[in-house]
Structures are given as structure tokens and as C-alpha cells.
Scaffold this active site. Structure first.
Site, PDB file in Angstrom:
ATOM      1  N   GLN A 126       0.813  -1.306  -0.239  1.00 34.22           N
ATOM      2  CA  GLN A 126      -0.051   0.139  -0.120  1.00 34.22           C
ATOM      3  C   GLN A 126       0.940   1.358  -0.032  1.00 34.22           C
ATOM      4  OE1 GLN A 126      -2.711  -0.491   3.208  1.00 34.22           O
ATOM      5  NE2 GLN A 126      -3.465  -2.547   2.614  1.00 34.22           N
ATOM      6  N   HIS A 131      -1.368   0.145   5.615  1.00 30.43           N
ATOM      7  CA  HIS A 131      -1.882   1.085   6.517  1.00 30.43           C
ATOM      8  C   HIS A 131      -1.149   2.309   6.873  1.00 30.43           C
ATOM      9  CE1 HIS A 131      -5.130  -2.267   8.210  1.00 30.43           C
ATOM     10  NE2 HIS A 131      -5.010  -2.118   6.858  1.00 30.43           N
ATOM     11  N   GLU A 175     -15.678   2.832   8.751  1.00 25.77           N
ATOM     12  CA  GLU A 175     -16.297   3.980   9.625  1.00 25.77           C
ATOM     13  C   GLU A 175     -16.248   5.351   9.247  1.00 25.77           C
ATOM     14  OE1 GLU A 175     -14.416   3.938  13.558  1.00 25.77           O
ATOM     15  OE2 GLU A 175     -15.158   2.139  14.062  1.00 25.77           O
ATOM     16  N   TYR A 230     -11.473   6.744  19.300  1.00 30.65           N
ATOM     17  CA  TYR A 230     -12.276   6.020  18.601  1.00 30.65           C
ATOM     18  C   TYR A 230     -12.101   4.617  18.630  1.00 30.65           C
ATOM     19  CZ  TYR A 230     -13.529  10.534  17.293  1.00 30.65           C
ATOM     20  OH  TYR A 230     -13.976  11.679  17.311  1.00 30.65           O
ATOM     21  N   TYR A 253      -9.539 -10.560  10.999  1.00 29.99           N
ATOM     22  CA  TYR A 253      -9.670 -11.308   9.894  1.00 29.99           C
ATOM     23  C   TYR A 253      -9.596 -12.791  10.231  1.00 29.99           C
ATOM     24  CZ  TYR A 253      -9.845  -7.535   6.442  1.00 29.99           C
ATOM     25  OH  TYR A 253     -10.088  -6.659   5.641  1.00 29.99           O
TER      26      TYR A 253
END
Ligand SMILES: [Ca+2]
Length: 366
Positions: free
Chosen positions: A81, A148, A240, A250, A261
Site C-alpha cells: 500500500q 495502513h 467507519e 475512536y 480477519y
């Protein structure tokens, strides 16, 4: 008789097809295509800056002409990513030429982390060059893996820079106040810490923190009232949309409306009311890649609505937001993973598709 039935059927089919076409909310125009585009930002002259994840920054005209890669862009760690990420203009760009880039940066022993650099962009008729590049922020600590990073960038009207920082698929750092992973940060334009940050008196990276307990926040945006919102990827379920409060927690990885997962349960938000619950959440997931609030004139019915770029949803998702609630109002299938959405100076919706060959699209009323 049979021929007449067939003819009526054929006519009915075409009537339905035409009606479907008329029902589409917008005309979609293909402007350009890129090698894994990630983000875009409009320049005062009407052109756009577009980032490509492998590490290129391009200047693009609204009719799709692309420059050669802008020189002086920092080296990025491309893979998974990671790579070149977001691009944002300094609020005073017209005078100072400063732009901000987020990207994955290599560390020692195969570790990596997101970084944010700023530099002075000199534009030419057919491109540009970046100079005086300085790194103003880094994820702490650098860790293994290539997921991430988060790293969306957003300036507010007072010139403060918000950075969304993912938890690097390491879970616990999102609750670790000695780490800036899994947080939303608030900085001055030079990377220093504002005195009025919620944890400013604790010093170190803790002082950067605006909100805590995020997973992979890929979109941050202000609504018309100046409230900060974010979208983030849930684990297995539980994507979210959050109203981001100063100093709010949060809850990830202690709570999530999704689960791990590997099948392990994560208690849902309603079991731990001390954590901020999402205003809207999605199971099955949409994989939110970007967030914006519409404020233009082209789609007057959609003013103050949120738009979310859906990666796995392969759609643009429109969300209606009230004082304290939000709900998906409509979903527009795009047949491709959507990485980014912004409102252009023409009030049109501009989208970037994900991955190799990802297109820049302009959406205007039909
Ligand atoms: Ca759960």
C-alpha cells in the site's frame, strides 16, 4: 401475432434501456489515465497536481494533458500500500508556492513509515520543479510491513495541518500515546506542534495527537460547519465514518463493529460507550479511500453531503449528515475501485480510479 409480440418486447427493452440511461445522475467524462494514481489537488491556475503511487507527481490540465514528472520529489518506498500518497497545497500557495506530499519512507532493517515533506513548487507552462524539500513529519516508530500508512493531508482555515496516520496493521499502537500511529495529528505548517493541541503538555510525538484509536484513516475532510470527519477501513467489517472530536478516542483495536480477519471477535462499539462510535458504518465494507463534503452549485441537492470514494465498493458513496447522525443516501456504481474524490473549481466531482491505468474522471449533471 408472434412478430407483433416480439416487436413490442424489443421496443419495451429499448424503452427501459433509455430510461435507465436518463436516470443516471451525471455524465462521466474520462480526462486522463495514470499509473496507480493516489491523490489530486487543484492549482490556482486550474490545473491539477496528481500523484502516482510509484513516486511521480504530475501537472495535468483539465483537458487531460500531462506534464513530465515534477523534479525534486522525495524518494518513496513503493510496494504494497506504500508509495507516493497525498498532495496538498499550503493555504498561502499563491504567494509561497509550498506544497505537501505524504509518502512511505524506508527505514533500517526493512522497516517503513509514512512521512510528510514540503517543498516549493515552481510551475512552468508544461510542468514544474520542487525545491527546498524538507521532511516535516514522520510516523513513529517505523515498523515492518507495507500496509495502513493512512497519510491523508488537510489544512484548516487557520492554517493548521491535519494528518491521518494509519496503525500499520500493528493494532495496539492505535492506543499507544507514545506512538503517532493510528491517530489523527494536528501540526503547524512547519511541522511544529500547536500549543493548544489536546496533549500538547505531554511533549514528544504525544503532543502531535488530535485524536486516538484509528485503524487506517484514508479520508479526512471538514463539513460546511468546520467540523472534522474521517473515514477509515474497518477490519473484517465495520468501515467507519467518524465525527472527529478534539482528544477523542475512536477505540481501535479495543472496539470495532467489524472483527479480526482471523475470526477473533472485537467487541462492538455499543459495548464501550467511553469510546467515540462511528456516525455511520458499513458491513459489508465499502473500503473508504477518500472523503469530501460537497459545497458547489452544479449539484445543489447534494450541498453539504459527504462523498466517499469506495475501493472494494467500486462506487461513489453519498452520505447525508445531520447534527449528530449520518446515513448512506445513495451509491453510484463506477465499476472500478475509486481512490480519490475532490470538488473541482468548476464544482464538478473529480474522481481518480485506483491501480494501473486508473482514470481521472469528471462527473457533471447529465
Ligand atoms: Ca465487532
Amino acid at each position: 401475432m408472434h412478430i407483433k409480440v416480439l416487436l413490442i418486447s424489443v421496443l419495451a427493452f429499448f424503452a427501459t434501456a433509455c430510461a435507465d440511461a436518463r436516470d443516471e445522475r451525471f455524465a462521466i467524462e474520462e480526462i486522463a489515465s495514470f499509473n496507480s494514481p493516489w491523490a489530486m489537488a487543484f492549482l490556482p491556475d486550474g490545473r491539477l497536481l496528481v500523484t502516482e503511487k510509484p513516486g511521480q507527481l504530475l501537472v495535468v490540465t483539465q483537458d487531460g494533458r500531462q506534464s513530465a514528472p515534477v523534479g525534486g520529489v522525495p524518494e518513496v518506498d513503493h510496494g504494497g500500500q506504500g508509495g507516493l500518497g497525498d498532495v496538498a497545497l499550503h493555504p498561502g500557495f499563491a504567494d509561497n508556492g509550498l506544497i505537501y506530499l505524504s509518502y512511505a519512507e524506508a527505514g533500517e532493517n526493512k522497516t517503513r513509515g509514512a512521512a510528510v515533506a514540503r517543498g516549493k513548487l515552481t510551475l512552468t507552462a508544461d510542468g514544474g520543479t520542487l525545491a527546498d524539500v524538507t521532511v516535516i513529519w514522520r510516523q513513529v516508530p517505523k515498523v515492518s510491513g507495507r500496509g495502513h500508512f493512512g497519510h491523508r493531508l488537510l489544512f484548516d482555515d487557520d492554517g493548521y495541518l491535519f494528518i491521518s496516520s494509519g496503525e500499520r496493521q500493528k493494532f495496539d499502537p492505535a492506543q499507544d500515546m507514545q506512538s503517532n500511529l493510528g491517530k489523527i495529528l494536528r501540526l503547524r505548517d512547519d511541522g511544529s506542534v500547536p500549543d493548544d493541541n489536546p496533549f500538547a503538555d505531554r511533549g514528544g510525538v504525544t503532543a502531535q495527537i488530535w485524536s486516538v484509536g484509528h485503524r487506517n484513516p484514508l479520508g479526512i475532510a471538514f463539513d460546511a460547519r468546520g467540523r472534522l470527519w474521517n473515514v477509515e477501513m474497518g477490519p473484517k467489517g465495520g468501515d467507519e465514518l467518524n465525527l472527529v472530536m478534539r482528544g477523542g478516542n475512536y477505540g481501535y483495536p479495543l472496539v470495532s463493529n467489524g472483527d479480526h480477519y482471523n475470526g477473533n471477535d472485537i467487541p462492538d462499539h455499543d459495548t464501550r460507550p467511553e469510546f467515540e462510535a462511528p456516525k455511520a458504518w458499513w458491513t459489508p465494507v465499502i473500503s473508504p479511500g477518500d472523503l469530501m463534503f460537497y459545497s458547489g452549485e452544479l449539484f445543489p441537492a447534494w450541498r453539504d453531503n459527504a462523498f466517499i470514494a469506495g475501493l472494494s465498493a467500486e462506487a461513489l458513496v453519498r452520505v447525508e449528515v445531520d447534527d449528530d447522525t449520518a446515513r448512506e443516501a445513495e451509491r453510484y456504481p463506477m465499476k472500478k475501485r475509486i481512490r480519490a474524490v475532490v470538488q473541482g473549481p468548476d464544482d464538478a466531482l473529480w474522481l481518480l480510479e485506483d491501480r494501473k491505468g486508473g482514470r481521472l474522471l469528471r462527473l457533471r449533471p447529465r
